[in-house]
Motif scaffolding. Structure first.
Motif: not given
Length: 183
Positions: A55-63, A26-28
């Motif tokens: 929002h970027a932290a959520y995306v990174n944590n999802l990955n 996923h990417s922001l």
């Protein structure tokens, strides 16, 4: 029966039984407007902070979570053997992907079991050459790198196909094969 079918001399391939979809990292996403577009109601600083940090932290944590999930699917004794023989699950993925990318023309990337050594090994076979018949390794996981397996979706970009293939591997089946061959 599984033991004989998996460890026998006949070439057996197990299709992935479950389809999980082809997931990419996923990417922001970019905002379709400037950070200041909501002024004076929401200022640019709040928008920039929320988007680029939270929002970027959520995306990174999802990955990170999805990567750990993929690793957890290969669990128990199989995961321990992968770590023992390749250093880590990620190194195993890198090595099998590299072997599969490196097949010139058509063929297969394989995770096999070397019964003599009691170790997992990676191999590649050209065309329709069988793993066990050409290397002596018992097939646990085969990745089809013939263009017909991916061309309609990935064109001639085999590395993109190989990134996606990890999302549909049936680790339960690979684990069953491994356990059967260890006997």
């Amino acid at each position: 029966m599984l033991s004989r079918a998996v460890c026998g001399t006949r070439r057996q391939l197990a299709p992935a039984l479950g389809y999980l979809g082809s997931r990419q990292k996923h990417s922001l996403p970019d905002l379709p407007y400037d950070y200041g577009a909501l002024e004076p109601h929401i200022n640019a600083q709040i928008m920039q902070l929320h988007h680029s940090k939270h929002h970027a932290a959520y995306v990174n944590n999802l990955n990170v979570t999805e990567e750990k999930y993929q690793e957890a699917l290969a669990k128990g004794e199989l995961l321990e053997a992968i770590k023992r023989d390749f250093g880590s699950f990620e190194k195993f993925k890198e090595k099998l992907t590299a072997a599969s990318v490196g097949v010139q023309g058509s063929g297969w990337g394989w995770l096999g079991f070397n019964k003599e050594r009691g170790q997992l090994q990676i191999a590649a076979c050209l065309n329709q050459d069988p793993l066990q018949g050409t290397t002596g390794l018992i097939p646990l996981l085969g990745i089809d790198v013939w263009e017909h397996a991916y061309y309609l979706q990935y064109k001639n970009v085999r590395p993109d196909y190989l990134k996606a293939i990890w999302n549909v591997i049936n680790w339960e089946n690979v684990t069953e094969r491994y356990m059967a061959c260890k006997k």
